[in-house]
Design a protein around this motif. Sequence first.
Motif, PDB file in Angstrom:
ATOM      1  N   GLY A 194       0.818  -1.217   0.000  1.00 27.68           N
ATOM      2  CA  GLY A 194       0.000   0.000   0.000  1.00 27.68           C
ATOM      3  C   GLY A 194       0.848   1.261   0.000  1.00 27.68           C
ATOM      4  O   GLY A 194       0.536   2.234  -0.691  1.00 27.68           O
ATOM      5  N   LEU A 195       1.923   1.247   0.779  1.00 24.91           N
ATOM      6  CA  LEU A 195       2.830   2.398   0.792  1.00 24.91           C
ATOM      7  C   LEU A 195       3.531   2.572  -0.548  1.00 24.91           C
ATOM      8  O   LEU A 195       3.762   3.701  -0.999  1.00 24.91           O
ATOM      9  CB  LEU A 195       3.855   2.243   1.908  1.00 24.91           C
ATOM     10  CG  LEU A 195       3.309   2.414   3.328  1.00 24.91           C
ATOM     11  CD1 LEU A 195       4.366   2.016   4.348  1.00 24.91           C
ATOM     12  CD2 LEU A 195       2.849   3.834   3.558  1.00 24.91           C
TER      13      LEU A 195
ATOM     14  N   TYR B  32       4.018   5.670  -5.482  1.00 25.96           N
ATOM     15  CA  TYR B  32       3.951   5.700  -6.941  1.00 25.96           C
ATOM     16  C   TYR B  32       3.002   6.800  -7.419  1.00 25.96           C
ATOM     17  O   TYR B  32       3.287   7.504  -8.384  1.00 25.96           O
ATOM     18  CB  TYR B  32       3.495   4.341  -7.472  1.00 25.96           C
ATOM     19  CG  TYR B  32       3.412   4.285  -8.975  1.00 25.96           C
ATOM     20  CD1 TYR B  32       4.557   4.156  -9.737  1.00 25.96           C
ATOM     21  CD2 TYR B  32       2.192   4.390  -9.629  1.00 25.96           C
ATOM     22  CE1 TYR B  32       4.496   4.118 -11.119  1.00 25.96           C
ATOM     23  CE2 TYR B  32       2.115   4.353 -11.007  1.00 25.96           C
ATOM     24  CZ  TYR B  32       3.271   4.223 -11.747  1.00 25.96           C
ATOM     25  OH  TYR B  32       3.195   4.197 -13.110  1.00 25.96           O
ATOM     26  N   ARG B  33       1.895   6.969  -6.733  1.00 29.36           N
ATOM     27  CA  ARG B  33       0.945   8.025  -7.108  1.00 29.36           C
ATOM     28  C   ARG B  33       1.512   9.411  -6.851  1.00 29.36           C
ATOM     29  O   ARG B  33       1.209  10.359  -7.567  1.00 29.36           O
ATOM     30  CB  ARG B  33      -0.351   7.857  -6.326  1.00 29.36           C
ATOM     31  CG  ARG B  33      -1.158   6.684  -6.776  1.00 29.36           C
ATOM     32  CD  ARG B  33      -2.428   6.583  -5.995  1.00 29.36           C
ATOM     33  NE  ARG B  33      -3.161   5.383  -6.353  1.00 29.36           N
ATOM     34  CZ  ARG B  33      -4.125   4.860  -5.623  1.00 29.36           C
ATOM     35  NH1 ARG B  33      -4.479   5.433  -4.497  1.00 29.36           N
ATOM     36  NH2 ARG B  33      -4.735   3.772  -6.014  1.00 29.36           N
TER      37      ARG B  33
ATOM     38  N   ARG C 178      17.706  13.603  -5.386  1.00 32.08           N
ATOM     39  CA  ARG C 178      18.599  12.503  -5.034  1.00 32.08           C
ATOM     40  C   ARG C 178      18.429  12.044  -3.597  1.00 32.08           C
ATOM     41  O   ARG C 178      19.061  11.101  -3.177  1.00 32.08           O
ATOM     42  CB  ARG C 178      20.043  12.928  -5.277  1.00 32.08           C
ATOM     43  CG  ARG C 178      20.344  13.149  -6.722  1.00 32.08           C
ATOM     44  CD  ARG C 178      21.814  13.436  -6.939  1.00 32.08           C
ATOM     45  NE  ARG C 178      22.025  13.913  -8.286  1.00 32.08           N
ATOM     46  CZ  ARG C 178      22.456  15.113  -8.607  1.00 32.08           C
ATOM     47  NH1 ARG C 178      22.735  15.981  -7.665  1.00 32.08           N
ATOM     48  NH2 ARG C 178      22.618  15.474  -9.862  1.00 32.08           N
ATOM     49  N   GLN C 179      17.625  12.710  -2.808  1.00 30.72           N
ATOM     50  CA  GLN C 179      17.475  12.368  -1.404  1.00 30.72           C
ATOM     51  C   GLN C 179      16.618  11.116  -1.236  1.00 30.72           C
ATOM     52  O   GLN C 179      15.853  10.738  -2.103  1.00 30.72           O
ATOM     53  CB  GLN C 179      16.862  13.526  -0.638  1.00 30.72           C
ATOM     54  CG  GLN C 179      17.751  14.743  -0.609  1.00 30.72           C
ATOM     55  CD  GLN C 179      17.083  15.916   0.057  1.00 30.72           C
ATOM     56  OE1 GLN C 179      15.933  15.833   0.455  1.00 30.72           O
ATOM     57  NE2 GLN C 179      17.808  17.006   0.187  1.00 30.72           N
TER      58      GLN C 179
ATOM     59  N   MET D 261      11.389   6.037  -3.148  1.00 28.20           N
ATOM     60  CA  MET D 261      10.661   5.318  -2.112  1.00 28.20           C
ATOM     61  C   MET D 261       9.749   4.243  -2.690  1.00 28.20           C
ATOM     62  O   MET D 261       9.412   3.289  -2.004  1.00 28.20           O
ATOM     63  CB  MET D 261       9.861   6.292  -1.236  1.00 28.20           C
ATOM     64  CG  MET D 261      10.737   7.210  -0.416  1.00 28.20           C
ATOM     65  SD  MET D 261      11.997   6.380   0.563  1.00 28.20           S
ATOM     66  CE  MET D 261      11.001   5.495   1.726  1.00 28.20           C
ATOM     67  N   VAL D 262       9.358   4.378  -3.942  1.00 25.92           N
ATOM     68  CA  VAL D 262       8.578   3.313  -4.583  1.00 25.92           C
ATOM     69  C   VAL D 262       9.369   2.018  -4.543  1.00 25.92           C
ATOM     70  O   VAL D 262       8.834   0.953  -4.209  1.00 25.92           O
ATOM     71  CB  VAL D 262       8.225   3.698  -6.035  1.00 25.92           C
ATOM     72  CG1 VAL D 262       7.602   2.533  -6.765  1.00 25.92           C
ATOM     73  CG2 VAL D 262       7.305   4.894  -6.063  1.00 25.92           C
ATOM     74  N   TRP D 263      10.645   2.097  -4.848  1.00 23.95           N
ATOM     75  CA  TRP D 263      11.495   0.905  -4.847  1.00 23.95           C
ATOM     76  C   TRP D 263      11.674   0.352  -3.440  1.00 23.95           C
ATOM     77  O   TRP D 263      11.653  -0.858  -3.231  1.00 23.95           O
ATOM     78  CB  TRP D 263      12.856   1.221  -5.459  1.00 23.95           C
ATOM     79  CG  TRP D 263      12.765   1.411  -6.931  1.00 23.95           C
ATOM     80  CD1 TRP D 263      12.752   2.588  -7.616  1.00 23.95           C
ATOM     81  CD2 TRP D 263      12.635   0.373  -7.907  1.00 23.95           C
ATOM     82  NE1 TRP D 263      12.626   2.350  -8.950  1.00 23.95           N
ATOM     83  CE2 TRP D 263      12.564   0.995  -9.157  1.00 23.95           C
ATOM     84  CE3 TRP D 263      12.569  -1.006  -7.830  1.00 23.95           C
ATOM     85  CZ2 TRP D 263      12.431   0.276 -10.335  1.00 23.95           C
ATOM     86  CZ3 TRP D 263      12.445  -1.730  -9.005  1.00 23.95           C
ATOM     87  CH2 TRP D 263      12.372  -1.086 -10.239  1.00 23.95           C
TER      88      TRP D 263
END
Length: 90
Positions: free
Chosen positions: A15-16, A21-22, A61-62, A69-71
Motif C-alpha cells: 500500500g505504501l 507511486y501516485r 537525489r534524497q 521510495m517506490v522501490w
Amino acid sequence: MTAWWLLIAGAGFAGLAVDAYRLRGGSRDAPYEVVEAKILDQSLDGVPLTEQRERRKSVRRQVGNPDAMVWVWGILAVGCLVAALFAGLA
C-alpha cells in the motif's frame, strides 16, 4: 502465526508503494518554488532559474524522494510476501 504477520506487513508495504507511486508524478512537473522552497521555507528572491534547477536536481537525489521510495516499499513488500510464503510452508 508468523506467516500472517508477514502477510499483513507485506500488504502494508505494498500500500505504501502504491501511494509513493501516485505521489511521484505530480511533483516532478511542478516548479522548485512551489514544491521544495515552500516546504523548506526558502526565499527565492533574486535566485536565477538555473540555480533553482540545480537545487531541484539535488533534492531529487534524497531518500525521501517518492521516486526512490517506490522501490524501497516495493522491495520490502516482496520480501515480506516471500518470507510469509516460506514461513507458511515450514
